[in-house]
Design a protein around this motif. Structure first.
Motif, PDB file in Angstrom:
ATOM      1  N   PRO A  40       0.795  -1.236   0.000  1.00  0.00           N
ATOM      2  CA  PRO A  40       0.000   0.000   0.000  1.00  0.00           C
ATOM      3  C   PRO A  40       0.825   1.283   0.000  1.00  0.00           C
ATOM      4  O   PRO A  40       0.574   2.195  -0.801  1.00  0.00           O
ATOM      5  CB  PRO A  40      -0.840  -0.125   1.283  1.00  0.00           C
ATOM      6  N   GLN A  89       2.494   1.786  -3.288  1.00  0.00           N
ATOM      7  CA  GLN A  89       1.618   2.282  -4.356  1.00  0.00           C
ATOM      8  C   GLN A  89       1.498   3.797  -4.292  1.00  0.00           C
ATOM      9  O   GLN A  89       1.478   4.477  -5.321  1.00  0.00           O
ATOM     10  CB  GLN A  89       0.247   1.607  -4.250  1.00  0.00           C
ATOM     11  N   ILE A  90       1.392   4.356  -3.074  1.00  0.00           N
ATOM     12  CA  ILE A  90       1.343   5.813  -2.930  1.00  0.00           C
ATOM     13  C   ILE A  90       2.631   6.439  -3.450  1.00  0.00           C
ATOM     14  O   ILE A  90       2.609   7.407  -4.225  1.00  0.00           O
ATOM     15  CB  ILE A  90       1.124   6.216  -1.453  1.00  0.00           C
ATOM     16  N   ARG A  94       2.965   6.326  -7.264  1.00  0.00           N
ATOM     17  CA  ARG A  94       2.133   7.345  -7.921  1.00  0.00           C
ATOM     18  C   ARG A  94       2.770   8.729  -7.805  1.00  0.00           C
ATOM     19  O   ARG A  94       2.735   9.527  -8.732  1.00  0.00           O
ATOM     20  CB  ARG A  94       0.727   7.381  -7.307  1.00  0.00           C
ATOM     21  N   CYS A 153       7.039   7.863   6.875  1.00  0.00           N
ATOM     22  CA  CYS A 153       6.503   8.326   5.587  1.00  0.00           C
ATOM     23  C   CYS A 153       6.771   9.824   5.424  1.00  0.00           C
ATOM     24  O   CYS A 153       5.848  10.655   5.417  1.00  0.00           O
ATOM     25  CB  CYS A 153       5.018   8.007   5.488  1.00  0.00           C
ATOM     26  N   SER A 203      -2.143  16.254  -4.462  1.00  0.00           N
ATOM     27  CA  SER A 203      -2.373  16.732  -3.101  1.00  0.00           C
ATOM     28  C   SER A 203      -2.706  18.218  -3.090  1.00  0.00           C
ATOM     29  O   SER A 203      -3.348  18.702  -2.147  1.00  0.00           O
ATOM     30  CB  SER A 203      -1.151  16.462  -2.214  1.00  0.00           C
ATOM     31  N   THR A 220      -1.772  15.296   2.049  1.00  0.00           N
ATOM     32  CA  THR A 220      -2.534  14.101   1.701  1.00  0.00           C
ATOM     33  C   THR A 220      -3.277  14.269   0.374  1.00  0.00           C
ATOM     34  O   THR A 220      -3.501  15.377  -0.101  1.00  0.00           O
ATOM     35  CB  THR A 220      -3.554  13.780   2.796  1.00  0.00           C
ATOM     36  N   THR A 221      -3.663  13.138  -0.193  1.00  0.00           N
ATOM     37  CA  THR A 221      -4.471  13.082  -1.400  1.00  0.00           C
ATOM     38  C   THR A 221      -5.689  12.224  -1.094  1.00  0.00           C
ATOM     39  O   THR A 221      -5.565  11.166  -0.471  1.00  0.00           O
ATOM     40  CB  THR A 221      -3.659  12.458  -2.558  1.00  0.00           C
ATOM     41  N   GLU A 277      -7.522  10.138  -2.621  1.00  0.00           N
ATOM     42  CA  GLU A 277      -7.569   8.727  -3.006  1.00  0.00           C
ATOM     43  C   GLU A 277      -6.713   7.846  -2.099  1.00  0.00           C
ATOM     44  O   GLU A 277      -6.843   6.614  -2.123  1.00  0.00           O
ATOM     45  CB  GLU A 277      -7.125   8.565  -4.457  1.00  0.00           C
ATOM     46  N   ASP A 278      -5.859   8.457  -1.281  1.00  0.00           N
ATOM     47  CA  ASP A 278      -5.000   7.677  -0.382  1.00  0.00           C
ATOM     48  C   ASP A 278      -5.576   7.550   1.030  1.00  0.00           C
ATOM     49  O   ASP A 278      -4.936   6.919   1.889  1.00  0.00           O
ATOM     50  CB  ASP A 278      -3.621   8.339  -0.263  1.00  0.00           C
ATOM     51  N   THR A 292      -5.901   4.078   2.637  1.00  0.00           N
ATOM     52  CA  THR A 292      -4.569   3.526   2.887  1.00  0.00           C
ATOM     53  C   THR A 292      -3.907   4.216   4.068  1.00  0.00           C
ATOM     54  O   THR A 292      -3.259   3.565   4.905  1.00  0.00           O
ATOM     55  CB  THR A 292      -3.687   3.677   1.628  1.00  0.00           C
ATOM     56  N   LEU A 293      -4.051   5.535   4.170  1.00  0.00           N
ATOM     57  CA  LEU A 293      -3.450   6.273   5.284  1.00  0.00           C
ATOM     58  C   LEU A 293      -4.015   5.804   6.621  1.00  0.00           C
ATOM     59  O   LEU A 293      -3.287   5.699   7.610  1.00  0.00           O
ATOM     60  CB  LEU A 293      -3.670   7.780   5.108  1.00  0.00           C
TER      61      LEU A 293
END
Length: 431
Positions: A92, A95-96, A99, A248, A258, A372-373, A375-376, A379-380
């Motif tokens: 996960p 993947q962030i 991207r 992170c 973001s 942050t974005t 779509e994440d 996952t966050l």
């Protein structure tokens, strides 16, 4: 995280890859690379505003990027490849990060394309276009801009909504803003510095731990309050929260995806903190409308004339129009970053509404744990549970009080199901 805050092998691997992304993106200063210098403004007004600004592909080529574009793309590609090799295809956090590498490579491509049609096309890929719909069959951003303009026009002539005079100079604004932010981030710790600057286009701009105020700008108390919320509580606050991440570290830096979330969060904060006002909202809607005009073929002179029609003075019209075409040419496709404000507001607002509806309130404050974005976000939440991401240290009071926020959103969810057209007909005799 392990006892004594020691990272295990997996966490150390993620931290190392994350740090490489942070280092790789550091020279990618988009706004510096696309801005027009003061000679362009002087030339435009020397021609009495009748000729397009003298900006073309060659003008940008005489202002080289602060990095080697080919080498930077290869560096980002190598990081992306190492993320897959070391973390696997479906990890996960991997993947962030992958991207982010892709987005940063696209940023490099966009900056390479300054002064060409590709610049505007890549900008639309990164930040969106005014003709984008939020969902199938829904209004577009351009529709939203026109609709908000109509609402604002209905209240434009009210004397009780006139802006207070801008009597605060930059020095006074710096002093007041510093005091307001010290109450949130701690006085005497030097967490956030506020100072004057000559080299910015906007009235104010936020950095990692500072806010710059344009030295020749004038403000009123409401302006300063909006800056404290928008630039301080959101932009600087999310940067500091990102810098507080032990693993992170990429959350301290924001790719274009973001930007949409962060600017939307900042506008939402202005609204719920009662720091926004009609003139501020009109500025955002006009930017959206101007970008749509440029997408439809309008050039710099057309957009300049549009802002004149909206009542801005010549310097403001030039500044607003140049925001639309910076990085491009005065008759080319627009730079669409300024769509982030209204686009992001709608997307973040909808996200919070759905989080309340689905009973996932704990995900809302995580919007502030860094750059942050949307779509994440799922996952966050998983990464927070795993100890890979720490919750935000600095969180606006409105997002600390989930009781009040969720109550408001519960009512908002219900009100969305009512037909305003029917209500307007029913209320015709009482309003």
């Amino acid at each position: 995280m392990n006892a004594g805050n020691q990272l295990d092998e997996y966490q150390s691997t993620v931290r190392a890859l994350s740090d490489r992304i942070v280092e790789a993106q550091s020279p990618l200063r988009v706004l510096d690379a696309v801005k027009w210098d003061d000679s362009i403004r002087k030339g435009f007004f020397a021609a009495a505003g009748r000729e397009l600004p003298a900006v073309n592909r060659a003008w940008y080529e005489r202002r080289p990027l602060a990095f080697d574009a080919g080498a930077k793309k290869e560096e980002l590609q190598a990081i992306e490849r190492d993320i897959t090799r070391q973390l696997g295809q479906f990890n996960p956090v991997g993947q962030i990060m992958r991207r982010m590498c892709k987005e940063y490579r696209m940023v490099v491509r966009m900056l390479e394309a300054r002064g060409t049609a590709d610049f505007g096309l890549i900008s639309q890929e990164l930040y969106g276009a005014a003709s984008d719909a939020f969902h199938a069959g829904d209004p577009t951003l351009a529709d939203l801009g026109l609709m908000l303009s109509d609402y604002l026009n209905n209240i434009a002539d009210r004397s009780d909504l006139k802006d207070e005079a801008k009597t605060l100079d930059a020095r006074q604004a710096v002093e007041i803003l510093q005091q307001q932010l010290d109450t949130v981030f701690g006085e005497g710790e030097g967490v956030i510095r506020v100072f004057e600057s000559d080299g910015i286009l906007a009235d104010a701009a936020a950095g990692a731990d500072y806010i710059k105020i344009r030295s020749d700008a004038l403000f009123n108390q409401r302006d300063v309050r909006a800056l404290a919320v928008h630039e301080g509580l959101v932009h600087v606050g999310t940067t500091l929260n990102g810098q507080n991440q032990p693993i992170c570290t990429f959350l301290a830096k924001g790719p274009p995806s973001s930007t949409v979330t962060q600017e939307g969060l900042a506008i939402l904060m202005e609204v719920i903190a009662f720091a926004s006002y009609p003139t501020r909202l009109r500025k955002l809607t006009n930017r959206t409308r101007a970008i749509h005009m440029a997408e439809e073929g309008a050039d710099f002179l057309d957009v300049f004339a549009f802002f004149r029609e909206q009542g801005y003075d010549q310097d403001e019209c030039y500044s607003n129009a140049s925001r639309v075409f910076r990085g491009s040419t005065p008759d080319g496709m627009p730079f669409t970053k300024d769509l982030s404000y209204l686009k992001g507001f709608i997307m973040v607002y909808n996200y919070i509404q759905l989080a309340v509806r689905k009973g996932k309130l704990e995900q809302i404050p995580l919007l502030f744990c860094g750059k942050t974005t949307l779509e994440d976000m799922r996952t966050l939440r998983q990464l927070v549970d795993e100890g890979m991401v720490v919750p935000p240290k600095y969180l606006p009071q409105q997002f600390q009080d989930l009781n009040a926020l969720s109550a408001w959103m519960c009512f908002s969810n219900f009100l969305n199901h009512l037909s305003l057209e029917r209500i307007e007909a029913d209320y015709a005799n009482i309003i």
